[in-house]
Write an enzyme that holds these catalytic residues in place. Structure first.
Site, PDB file in Angstrom:
ATOM      1  N   LYS A 196       0.937  -1.304  -0.049  1.00  0.00           N
ATOM      2  CA  LYS A 196      -0.186   0.128   0.044  1.00  0.00           C
ATOM      3  C   LYS A 196       1.071   1.239  -0.010  1.00  0.00           C
ATOM      4  O   LYS A 196       0.663   2.288  -0.474  1.00  0.00           O
ATOM      5  CB  LYS A 196      -1.010  -0.114   1.293  1.00  0.00           C
ATOM      6  CG  LYS A 196      -1.595  -1.333   1.170  1.00  0.00           C
ATOM      7  CD  LYS A 196      -3.137  -1.005   0.845  1.00  0.00           C
ATOM      8  CE  LYS A 196      -4.032  -2.371   0.993  1.00  0.00           C
ATOM      9  NZ  LYS A 196      -3.788  -3.624   1.289  1.00  0.00           N
TER      10      LYS A 196
HETATM   11  C1  LIG Z   1      -4.073  -4.893   0.703  1.00  0.00           C
HETATM   12  C2  LIG Z   1      -3.340  -6.109   0.786  1.00  0.00           C
HETATM   13  C3  LIG Z   1      -3.919  -7.156  -0.177  1.00  0.00           C
HETATM   14  C4  LIG Z   1      -4.989  -7.136  -0.878  1.00  0.00           C
HETATM   15  O1  LIG Z   1      -4.996  -5.998  -1.901  1.00  0.00           O
HETATM   16  P1  LIG Z   1      -6.210  -5.422  -2.612  1.00  0.00           P
HETATM   17  O2  LIG Z   1      -5.654  -4.216  -3.534  1.00  0.00           O
HETATM   18  O3  LIG Z   1      -7.185  -5.100  -1.563  1.00  0.00           O
HETATM   19  O4  LIG Z   1      -6.760  -6.551  -3.605  1.00  0.00           O
HETATM   20  C5  LIG Z   1      -3.115  -8.159  -0.061  1.00  0.00           C
HETATM   21  N1  LIG Z   1      -1.771  -8.360   0.763  1.00  0.00           N
HETATM   22  C6  LIG Z   1      -1.453  -7.447   1.599  1.00  0.00           C
HETATM   23  C7  LIG Z   1      -0.267  -7.467   2.344  1.00  0.00           C
HETATM   24  C8  LIG Z   1      -2.338  -6.273   1.687  1.00  0.00           C
HETATM   25  O5  LIG Z   1      -1.775  -5.035   2.388  1.00  0.00           O
END
Ligand SMILES: *Cc1c(COP(=O)(O)O)cnc(C)c1O
Length: 479
Positions: free
Chosen positions: A121
């Site tokens: 993120k």
């Molecule tokens: C947010 C997240 C996901 C999922 O990603 P999306 O964009 O919501 O599909 C997978 N793995 C981790 C570690 C995350 O923080």
């Protein structure tokens, strides 16, 4: 570039308004009017660019209301080895998203988790933080960011916004559902502009509260509420960049194809891959991996999208994927139904009323193969076995989310042409999920030096019931 909503709102907004606005006024999600097509010449010119320069080239296709020099400066300040400082042994920090081959030329891990909070993120959120600061400064405005997190969005948003004088962050998290490290990352922040709210419910309850507040237009306007959740288009745009960068890293010429496997929850990460492919990046396959919360895997197998209730959502050891209503999925369905907002508005009336979407006997489902998706799911036992196997075979520790991806990647890798490398997106570092790593390997993951002792710091969090009015009152008292 102008933007409109998946449900038809067509005021032709500019990027900066979309950035600050979050959801469109009709409840739909913003999309660019056209997806820019990338030429062969551009692909050639971009192949050897450093990450920040590539980010500028791609983002300037989507952001036409910020002067080029300013956007270039924002990209240069965001994508530095200093910000993405958690590269591990054998990784080149200058690459921002280093590629680690497990099977050279065949199977690799693209590390998207070297930022401040050790999850992918940060790739988009650090940019979004700097974009917010820039636009708010220009306009002389302030904003109160409201969001919900199943684990990683919250800390990424808070680390992107901390210390920024024009923004406050109100972040809802599901009480007691995140890992100890995730809690410590968020709740230990002492910045005056950061407010953590733990909701006694599931992530989807928190997400519903955020939606309810956004649907109260008067409250939203009065308290200048904005969003950085994965529905924010700016995050999608930022995520497109690492698909290009990963492609260039894994291939030696633009005649080659790659496949990506993406651990998924809200369909934000993999949707950026879909955009990259729509722009013309040679992506052979986008492989979607879920955990036990398999609403998306079910859709790609059956054509039925059946969001689960909070009570049907499993609490798993890959908590950032514990999502049963994928907020970004509407953007993909928009493309699948031929970019028709009337169709989407109709379909989402059902969804918003708690129903399901059955496309299985429609021409839309028949078109699905054009979009090159594959899918699969993984369980707790699969995660443990995969973490063990990757460690034993390659000496590499992976986190539980990445393990979901690797499990599903192994399931599909044999179906790919031999000359198509498969890159599994590493979405978090194992340090964030020590409990599961211990269960799998009987040992602790390495914690980056600057984050050791984090869990021992004092924590600051407000525990509240899943009640939108209570959350509104909390915000109103502080803005
Ligand atoms: C947010 C997240 C996901 C999922 O990603 P999306 O964009 O919501 O599909 C997978 N793995 C981790 C570690 C995350 O923080």
């Amino acid at each position: 570039m102008k933007y409109f909503s998946t449900r038809g709102y067509a005021a032709r907004s500019e990027f900066c308004d979309v950035l600050l606005g979050g959801l469109a006024p009709d409840g739909g999600l913003y999309l660019p009017e056209t997806i820019p097509a990338i030429s062969e010449a551009e692909l050639d010119a971009w192949r050897h660019l450093p990450y920040a320069k590539l980010a500028f080239e791609i983002l300037s296709k989507f952001i036409t209301d910020i002067p080029a020099d300013d956007l270039r400066d924002i990209c240069d300040r965001t994508y530095t080895a200093d910000v993405y400082r958690h590269a591990r042994a054998g990784e080149d920090p200058a690459r921002i998203v280093p590629l680690r081959w497990l099977e050279p030329g065949k199977l690799g891990l693209l590390a998207l988790s070297n930022g401040p909070t050790l999850a992918f993120k940060d790739m988009a959120m650090q940019l979004v933080g700097n974009l917010f600061e820039y636009v708010l400064d220009k306009r002389g405005e302030t904003i109160n960011i409201l969001g919900s997190t199943s684990g990683d969005t919250g800390s990424a948003a808070e680390y992107a916004m901390r210390g920024k004088s024009r923004a406050r962050v109100f972040m809802l998290s599901p009480h007691g559902k995140m890992s100890a490290f995730q809690r410590a990352q968020m709740y230990s922040l002492t910045d005056e502009n950061i407010f953590n709210i733990a909701i006694t419910g599931m992530f989807d309850d928190a997400q519903d509260i955020v939606k309810a507040v956004f649907n109260d237009a008067a409250f939203k306007a009065r308290h200048r509420i904005g969003a950085v959740n994965s529905i924010n288009w700016a995050r999608q745009a930022a995520q497109v960049v690492y698909y290009f960068y990963g492609y260039f890293t894994a291939t030696s010429s633009n005649s080659q194809q790659v496949a990506f496997c993406v651990p998924s929850g809200n369909f934000a990460n993999i949707f950026a891959g879909h955009i990259a492919r729509s722009m013309g990046l040679p992506i052979a396959r986008l492989i979607l991996a879920t955990n036990e919360n398999d609403v998306l895997d079910e859709f790609f197998r059956t054509g039925v999208y059946r969001p689960r209730k909070a009570s049907e959502t499993h609490v798993t050891s890959s908590p950032s994927m514990d999502i049963s209503k994928a907020s970004n999925f509407e953007r993909f369905i928009f493309d699948l139904v031929g970019r028709n907002s009337e169709t989407v508005a109709g379909l989402w009336k059902e969804i918003d009323a708690g129903g399901a979407l059955d496309l299985s006997r429609t021409p839309f489902f028949a078109r699905l193969p054009e979009f090159a998706f594959l899918s699969g799911k993984s369980t707790h036992a699969d995660r443990l076995a995969t973490i063990r196997e990757v460690f034993e075979r390659y000496g590499v520790m992976i986190d539980p989310h990445t393990a979901d991806g690797m499990k599903v990647a192994w399931q599909h890798v044999a179906s790919l042409p031999a000359d198509v490398p498969l890159l599994v997106l590493e979405t978090a570092q194992p340090a964030k999920f020590a409990e599961t790593l211990r269960e799998a390997l009987g040992r602790d993951p390495e914690i980056p030096a600057d984050l050791q002792g984090l869990e021992a710091l004092p924590q600051r969090v407000e525990v509240m019931p899943p009640d939108a009015e209570a959350v509104k009152a909390f915000i109103a008292a502080r803005t």
